[in-house]
Design a protein around this motif. Structure first.
Motif, mmCIF file in Angstrom:
data_model
loop_
_atom_site.group_PDB
_atom_site.id
_atom_site.type_symbol
_atom_site.label_atom_id
_atom_site.label_comp_id
_atom_site.label_asym_id
_atom_site.label_seq_id
_atom_site.Cartn_x
_atom_site.Cartn_y
_atom_site.Cartn_z
ATOM 1 N N MET A 1 -40.419 -12.180 28.370
ATOM 2 C CA MET A 1 -41.614 -12.247 27.537
ATOM 3 C C MET A 1 -42.679 -11.314 28.105
ATOM 4 O O MET A 1 -42.670 -10.924 29.249
ATOM 5 C CB MET A 1 -42.142 -13.679 27.496
ATOM 6 C CG MET A 1 -41.194 -14.629 26.796
ATOM 7 S SD MET A 1 -40.928 -14.181 25.066
ATOM 8 C CE MET A 1 -42.548 -14.507 24.407
ATOM 9 N N MET A 2 -43.649 -10.997 27.235
ATOM 10 C CA MET A 2 -44.711 -10.104 27.670
ATOM 11 C C MET A 2 -45.597 -10.779 28.703
ATOM 12 O O MET A 2 -45.843 -11.963 28.649
ATOM 13 C CB MET A 2 -45.569 -9.695 26.466
ATOM 14 C CG MET A 2 -44.794 -8.860 25.461
ATOM 15 S SD MET A 2 -44.099 -7.394 26.230
ATOM 16 C CE MET A 2 -45.586 -6.549 26.680
ATOM 17 N N ARG A 3 -46.081 -10.002 29.672
ATOM 18 C CA ARG A 3 -46.995 -10.505 30.692
ATOM 19 C C ARG A 3 -48.325 -9.789 30.514
ATOM 20 O O ARG A 3 -48.489 -8.701 30.998
ATOM 21 C CB ARG A 3 -46.484 -10.216 32.100
ATOM 22 C CG ARG A 3 -45.111 -10.740 32.385
ATOM 23 C CD ARG A 3 -44.732 -10.261 33.764
ATOM 24 N NE ARG A 3 -43.402 -10.689 34.103
ATOM 25 C CZ ARG A 3 -42.755 -10.286 35.170
ATOM 26 N NH1 ARG A 3 -43.326 -9.460 35.998
ATOM 27 N NH2 ARG A 3 -41.545 -10.710 35.421
ATOM 28 N N SER A 4 -49.224 -10.409 29.813
ATOM 29 C CA SER A 4 -50.547 -9.827 29.587
ATOM 30 C C SER A 4 -50.416 -8.324 29.379
ATOM 31 O O SER A 4 -50.792 -7.507 30.193
ATOM 32 C CB SER A 4 -51.446 -10.114 30.775
ATOM 33 O OG SER A 4 -52.781 -9.862 30.460
ATOM 34 N N HIS B 1 -65.678 -3.596 14.161
ATOM 35 C CA HIS B 1 -64.456 -3.086 14.767
ATOM 36 C C HIS B 1 -63.606 -4.252 15.278
ATOM 37 O O HIS B 1 -64.081 -5.390 15.418
ATOM 38 C CB HIS B 1 -64.773 -2.130 15.916
ATOM 39 C CG HIS B 1 -65.752 -2.695 16.905
ATOM 40 N ND1 HIS B 1 -65.448 -3.735 17.772
ATOM 41 C CD2 HIS B 1 -67.053 -2.377 17.166
ATOM 42 C CE1 HIS B 1 -66.483 -4.021 18.531
ATOM 43 N NE2 HIS B 1 -67.474 -3.218 18.177
ATOM 44 N N VAL B 2 -62.387 -3.948 15.574
ATOM 45 C CA VAL B 2 -61.457 -4.932 16.135
ATOM 46 C C VAL B 2 -61.891 -5.275 17.562
ATOM 47 O O VAL B 2 -62.466 -4.441 18.266
ATOM 48 C CB VAL B 2 -60.019 -4.373 16.123
ATOM 49 C CG1 VAL B 2 -59.041 -5.341 16.776
ATOM 50 C CG2 VAL B 2 -59.585 -4.058 14.700
ATOM 51 N N THR B 3 -61.620 -6.506 17.994
ATOM 52 C CA THR B 3 -61.903 -6.886 19.376
ATOM 53 C C THR B 3 -60.970 -6.141 20.326
ATOM 54 O O THR B 3 -59.881 -5.707 19.943
ATOM 55 C CB THR B 3 -61.743 -8.395 19.587
ATOM 56 O OG1 THR B 3 -60.385 -8.764 19.284
ATOM 57 C CG2 THR B 3 -62.696 -9.180 18.706
ATOM 58 N N LEU B 4 -61.408 -6.025 21.567
ATOM 59 C CA LEU B 4 -60.618 -5.344 22.587
ATOM 60 C C LEU B 4 -60.259 -6.330 23.697
ATOM 61 O O LEU B 4 -61.051 -7.209 24.038
ATOM 62 C CB LEU B 4 -61.399 -4.167 23.170
ATOM 63 C CG LEU B 4 -61.512 -2.945 22.251
ATOM 64 C CD1 LEU B 4 -62.568 -1.984 22.765
ATOM 65 C CD2 LEU B 4 -60.162 -2.237 22.125
ATOM 66 N N PRO B 5 -59.064 -6.178 24.272
ATOM 67 C CA PRO B 5 -58.600 -7.155 25.269
ATOM 68 C C PRO B 5 -59.367 -7.129 26.583
ATOM 69 O O PRO B 5 -59.312 -8.085 27.350
ATOM 70 C CB PRO B 5 -57.134 -6.764 25.491
ATOM 71 C CG PRO B 5 -57.062 -5.332 25.090
ATOM 72 C CD PRO B 5 -58.046 -5.163 23.979
ATOM 73 N N PRO C 1 -46.774 -5.943 11.267
ATOM 74 C CA PRO C 1 -47.458 -6.976 10.488
ATOM 75 C C PRO C 1 -48.948 -6.700 10.291
ATOM 76 O O PRO C 1 -49.584 -5.995 11.087
ATOM 77 C CB PRO C 1 -47.250 -8.234 11.330
ATOM 78 C CG PRO C 1 -47.122 -7.726 12.727
ATOM 79 C CD PRO C 1 -46.427 -6.394 12.617
ATOM 80 N N CYS C 2 -49.483 -7.277 9.215
ATOM 81 C CA CYS C 2 -50.918 -7.156 8.969
ATOM 82 C C CYS C 2 -51.691 -7.868 10.078
ATOM 83 O O CYS C 2 -51.157 -8.734 10.772
ATOM 84 C CB CYS C 2 -51.272 -7.746 7.607
ATOM 85 S SG CYS C 2 -51.096 -9.536 7.508
ATOM 86 N N GLY C 3 -52.927 -7.496 10.231
ATOM 87 C CA GLY C 3 -53.744 -8.077 11.287
ATOM 88 C C GLY C 3 -54.075 -7.061 12.356
ATOM 89 O O GLY C 3 -53.920 -5.846 12.164
ATOM 90 N N LYS D 1 -51.596 -10.071 19.277
ATOM 91 C CA LYS D 1 -51.757 -11.390 19.857
ATOM 92 C C LYS D 1 -51.032 -12.430 19.013
ATOM 93 O O LYS D 1 -50.904 -12.291 17.804
ATOM 94 C CB LYS D 1 -53.236 -11.753 19.987
ATOM 95 C CG LYS D 1 -53.968 -11.010 21.082
ATOM 96 C CD LYS D 1 -55.392 -11.530 21.220
ATOM 97 C CE LYS D 1 -56.124 -10.820 22.351
ATOM 98 N NZ LYS D 1 -57.518 -11.310 22.485
ATOM 99 N N ASN D 2 -50.588 -13.474 19.684
ATOM 100 C CA ASN D 2 -50.001 -14.631 19.013
ATOM 101 C C ASN D 2 -50.558 -15.866 19.711
ATOM 102 O O ASN D 2 -50.006 -16.317 20.707
ATOM 103 C CB ASN D 2 -48.477 -14.590 19.080
ATOM 104 C CG ASN D 2 -47.842 -15.745 18.345
ATOM 105 O OD1 ASN D 2 -48.489 -16.420 17.543
ATOM 106 N ND2 ASN D 2 -46.566 -15.985 18.601
ATOM 107 N N GLY D 3 -51.672 -16.384 19.189
ATOM 108 C CA GLY D 3 -52.352 -17.453 19.893
ATOM 109 C C GLY D 3 -52.950 -16.917 21.178
ATOM 110 O O GLY D 3 -53.664 -15.915 21.184
#
Length: 285
Positions: free
Chosen positions: A1-4, A83-87, A158-160, A260-262
């Motif tokens: 799985m992805m790690r941050s 704008h979209v949020t940034l991590p 996917p959209c989003g 992101k997923n949750g």
């Protein structure tokens, strides 16, 4: 799985590094990280950079959606629009971020499916650089919002909100990383050779006690290889896998596409970036 995912290159990796370099490379996340001291000055100094990005969405199971000639322009001005949020900028790591910077989409990426040529509408774009103090690499992150799903067979963009992440190195940091990678890979090759020698001896003897001894040795050398191979080694590019973004800053050509997923992250695919931008026949359809 992805790690941050967006922090793979120097912000938040939860693992045990194999060397002092990787230990410095992979700092654990704490509530208050310090940024590279000249981060804001470095980004303010950035001349408007045009990047040509190719997206490879999907995997071997579902197939791939390959979008080409997605051209963006990174502006050093602050993004004073929706704008979209940034991590980095929109998290507890905001002190390690350059903040939201302006981004223009000069050419929509396109791909072909059964309905013909499809153009990907990336909206509300912005970008940032995340860089922790004393780390040899940072991360360039571009963020976009997609108004709908884009499909090619079973591969889906996917959209989003969507983020693209690319490692960013200083020239000296990359030299140090490449030297450490070379040293560790040499040790791995040595242990693999010793493992194969023990296995060859295992095949040649009929003595059960000696077989057990040789097999134990082979497993020991294999375990050393496993311990030495830290996944961060794979993120250290070769010289021909970077290009000069600005003075003393090298951008890696290989990156990640994710969403992101949750509270977690989902890897959508990979991205490749190049510069200078090839000539584009037709802009924004």
């Amino acid at each position: 799985m992805m790690r941050s995912v967006f922090l793979l290159w120097g912000l938040s990796v939860q693992c045990s590094p194999t060397s002092a370099f990787l230990e410095n490379f992979a700092a654990k996340v704490i509530n208050r990280q310090q940024a590279r001291p000249d981060l804001q000055e470095m980004v303010d100094r950035q001349t408007d950079a045009k990047l040509n990005i190719q997206l490879q969405i999907g995997n071997d199971q579902v197939g791939f959606l390959a979008a080409t000639d997605f051209v963006v322009e990174l502006k050093h001005q602050r993004a004073d629009y929706d704008h979209v949020t940034l991590p980095g900028a929109d998290s507890h790591l905001s002190e390690c971020s350059s903040g939201h910077r302006s981004l223009n989409v000069l050419n929509q990426g396109h791909y072909i499916n059964l309905d013909g040529v499809q153009h990907i509408d990336c909206q509300m774009g912005c970008w940032e650089v995340c860089w922790v103090k004393e780390k040899p690499a940072g991360t360039l992150v571009c963020a976009f919002r997609l108004p709908k799903d884009y499909r090619r067979n079973d591969a889906v963009l996917p959209c989003g909100d969507m983020w693209l992440s690319f490692p960013l190195w200083t020239e000296q940091g990359l030299k140090s990383g490449q030297a450490e990678k070379k040293r560790i890979m040499s040790q791995i090759q040595h242990n693999l050779a010793r493992r194969d020698e023990e296995l060859a001896k295992y095949d040649q003897t009929q003595n059960p006690l000696k077989k057990a001894f040789l097999l134990r040795n082979a497993f020991a050398y294999a375990e050393k290889c496993s311990t030495l191979h830290h996944f961060l080694l794979d993120t250290i590019p070769a010289e021909n896998e970077t290009f000069l973004l600005q003075e003393n800053l090298l951008l890696a050509t290989n990156g990640l596409v994710w969403r992101k997923n949750g509270d977690g992250h989902v890897l959508l695919g990979s991205a490749m970036v190049s510069s200078p931008v090839p000539k584009i026949g037709t802009l924004m359809p």
